[in-house]
Design a protein around this motif. Sequence first.
Motif, PDB file in Angstrom:
ATOM      1  N   TYR A  22      76.595  66.518  -5.468  1.00  0.00           N
ATOM      2  CA  TYR A  22      75.674  65.928  -5.126  1.00  0.00           C
ATOM      3  C   TYR A  22      75.878  66.158  -3.696  1.00  0.00           C
ATOM      4  O   TYR A  22      75.354  65.516  -2.925  1.00  0.00           O
ATOM      5  CB  TYR A  22      76.420  64.375  -5.639  1.00  0.00           C
ATOM      6  CG  TYR A  22      75.677  64.558  -6.452  1.00  0.00           C
ATOM      7  CD1 TYR A  22      74.744  63.647  -6.949  1.00  0.00           C
ATOM      8  CD2 TYR A  22      76.893  64.728  -7.769  1.00  0.00           C
ATOM      9  CE1 TYR A  22      75.313  63.037  -8.509  1.00  0.00           C
ATOM     10  CE2 TYR A  22      77.180  63.599  -9.063  1.00  0.00           C
ATOM     11  CZ  TYR A  22      76.027  63.116  -9.055  1.00  0.00           C
ATOM     12  OH  TYR A  22      75.860  62.510 -10.724  1.00  0.00           O
TER      13      TYR A  22
ATOM     14  N   LEU B 159      77.551  66.773  -1.391  1.00  0.00           N
ATOM     15  CA  LEU B 159      78.321  65.318  -0.499  1.00  0.00           C
ATOM     16  C   LEU B 159      78.560  66.217   0.925  1.00  0.00           C
ATOM     17  O   LEU B 159      78.760  67.575   0.956  1.00  0.00           O
ATOM     18  CB  LEU B 159      79.306  65.131  -0.796  1.00  0.00           C
ATOM     19  CG  LEU B 159      78.929  64.115  -2.747  1.00  0.00           C
ATOM     20  CD1 LEU B 159      79.994  64.135  -3.233  1.00  0.00           C
ATOM     21  CD2 LEU B 159      78.074  62.993  -1.990  1.00  0.00           C
ATOM     22  N   ASP B 160      79.271  65.636   1.818  1.00  0.00           N
ATOM     23  CA  ASP B 160      79.715  65.782   2.970  1.00  0.00           C
ATOM     24  C   ASP B 160      81.085  65.815   2.863  1.00  0.00           C
ATOM     25  O   ASP B 160      81.796  66.546   3.699  1.00  0.00           O
ATOM     26  CB  ASP B 160      79.376  64.983   4.444  1.00  0.00           C
ATOM     27  CG  ASP B 160      77.946  64.805   4.992  1.00  0.00           C
ATOM     28  OD1 ASP B 160      77.038  65.812   4.802  1.00  0.00           O
ATOM     29  OD2 ASP B 160      77.151  63.877   4.219  1.00  0.00           O
TER      30      ASP B 160
ATOM     31  N   GLN C 185      81.465  67.628  -5.395  1.00  0.00           N
ATOM     32  CA  GLN C 185      80.204  68.379  -3.777  1.00  0.00           C
ATOM     33  C   GLN C 185      79.495  69.197  -3.553  1.00  0.00           C
ATOM     34  O   GLN C 185      77.965  68.539  -3.310  1.00  0.00           O
ATOM     35  CB  GLN C 185      81.047  68.933  -2.860  1.00  0.00           C
ATOM     36  CG  GLN C 185      80.853  69.137  -1.752  1.00  0.00           C
ATOM     37  CD  GLN C 185      79.504  70.365  -1.709  1.00  0.00           C
ATOM     38  OE1 GLN C 185      79.958  71.245  -1.668  1.00  0.00           O
ATOM     39  NE2 GLN C 185      78.373  69.816  -0.505  1.00  0.00           N
TER      40      GLN C 185
ATOM     41  N   GLY D 292      77.170  57.893   8.620  1.00  0.00           N
ATOM     42  CA  GLY D 292      76.112  57.935   7.275  1.00  0.00           C
ATOM     43  C   GLY D 292      76.416  59.062   6.908  1.00  0.00           C
ATOM     44  O   GLY D 292      75.226  59.345   6.623  1.00  0.00           O
ATOM     45  N   TYR D 293      77.398  59.555   6.720  1.00  0.00           N
ATOM     46  CA  TYR D 293      78.434  61.208   5.584  1.00  0.00           C
ATOM     47  C   TYR D 293      77.797  60.406   4.321  1.00  0.00           C
ATOM     48  O   TYR D 293      78.260  59.261   4.166  1.00  0.00           O
ATOM     49  CB  TYR D 293      79.849  61.862   6.677  1.00  0.00           C
ATOM     50  CG  TYR D 293      78.948  62.159   7.660  1.00  0.00           C
ATOM     51  CD1 TYR D 293      78.204  63.621   8.042  1.00  0.00           C
ATOM     52  CD2 TYR D 293      79.708  61.992   9.142  1.00  0.00           C
ATOM     53  CE1 TYR D 293      78.145  63.928   8.837  1.00  0.00           C
ATOM     54  CE2 TYR D 293      79.905  62.840  10.324  1.00  0.00           C
ATOM     55  CZ  TYR D 293      78.836  63.798   9.706  1.00  0.00           C
ATOM     56  OH  TYR D 293      78.609  64.544  11.315  1.00  0.00           O
ATOM     57  N   THR D 294      77.770  61.188   3.870  1.00  0.00           N
ATOM     58  CA  THR D 294      77.563  60.607   2.355  1.00  0.00           C
ATOM     59  C   THR D 294      79.368  61.419   1.987  1.00  0.00           C
ATOM     60  O   THR D 294      79.749  62.036   1.988  1.00  0.00           O
ATOM     61  CB  THR D 294      77.220  61.619   1.321  1.00  0.00           C
ATOM     62  OG1 THR D 294      77.230  63.353   1.712  1.00  0.00           O
ATOM     63  CG2 THR D 294      76.159  61.394   1.835  1.00  0.00           C
TER      64      THR D 294
ATOM     65  N   ARG E 190      81.510  56.556   7.275  1.00  0.00           N
ATOM     66  CA  ARG E 190      80.860  55.701   6.626  1.00  0.00           C
ATOM     67  C   ARG E 190      79.957  55.003   7.489  1.00  0.00           C
ATOM     68  O   ARG E 190      78.658  55.032   8.253  1.00  0.00           O
ATOM     69  CB  ARG E 190      81.490  54.596   5.945  1.00  0.00           C
ATOM     70  CG  ARG E 190      81.824  55.278   4.526  1.00  0.00           C
ATOM     71  CD  ARG E 190      81.302  55.174   3.967  1.00  0.00           C
ATOM     72  NE  ARG E 190      81.863  55.404   2.053  1.00  0.00           N
ATOM     73  CZ  ARG E 190      80.913  55.885   1.057  1.00  0.00           C
ATOM     74  NH1 ARG E 190      79.442  55.963   1.208  1.00  0.00           N
ATOM     75  NH2 ARG E 190      81.108  55.757  -0.206  1.00  0.00           N
TER      76      ARG E 190
ATOM     77  N   GLY F  57      82.141  61.600  -2.180  1.00  0.00           N
ATOM     78  CA  GLY F  57      81.888  61.067  -3.318  1.00  0.00           C
ATOM     79  C   GLY F  57      83.411  60.960  -3.445  1.00  0.00           C
ATOM     80  O   GLY F  57      84.925  61.051  -2.277  1.00  0.00           O
TER      81      GLY F  57
END
Length: 267
Positions: free
Chosen positions: A135, A137-138, A132, A228-230, A225, A232
């Motif tokens: 990158y 990430l969300d 997290q 638009g959330y990221t 998704r 991993g």
Amino acid sequence: MNPFASPVSLNMQGQYNTPNTHKYSVILPTYNERKNLPIIIWLLAKVFKEHQLAWEIIIVDDASPDGTQEVAIELARAYGEDKILLKPRAGKLGLGTAYIHGLDFCTGDFVIIMDADFSHHPKFIPQFIRLQQAYNLDIVTGTRYRSTSTPYLSETQPGGVHGWDLKRKLVSRGANFLAATVLNPGVSDLTGSFRLYRLHVLRHIITLTQSRGYVFQMEMMVRARALGYTVGEVPITFVDRIFGESKLGADEVVGYAKGVWQLFKSV
């Protein structure tokens, strides 16, 4: 090429004792977990202490008849009521609503959801956090079906499942294949329930999620998704529960298939 994305740079991620100022709230839904609860709490506390992380655990118990709540009260006395919070409910109301209930009591800026039966080992949490942070990430989700993390993170081992018979493995693989084919969410393990969320992201997604059973986990990823959330993924080894019985039945399998179809029509 971005020098910070090179293999050498990525291999160095997480190797230094950079202070982590975030607080991590763990939501643990329980039902008849009296034997498992003391050990999973000890493992969680050990991981957080070793990595010098601020933490709390919210136990959401659905009126377990086996004395789970009494054990939780003793654990709060042992670790501190600021660390262990018991937030019971009146009955068995479902997994999705357990997370919604637990969110009301989270004070951290990140939330970890996981099972209390050792299916999800706390040792993977530092890898979730590393990915997290590396990158920004969300969401980070555990996967049983990848050999490396995505995006790349060093020192991860291939994911897998231990303790399942062939039938259950086929059901799980089939469920993920069905959802991946119909919904194309870009996540390899939609039915998993070991995840790290930004608090505000989880609150946003959960307000839009309609499912409240086992299909809840899949819908959360699909909607994340779409919004638009990221996301991993970190490979994990999933181990079948040590004490107690699985709560997944035929009704949940049928509900999952219906949920895939509903999401296909609505998302």
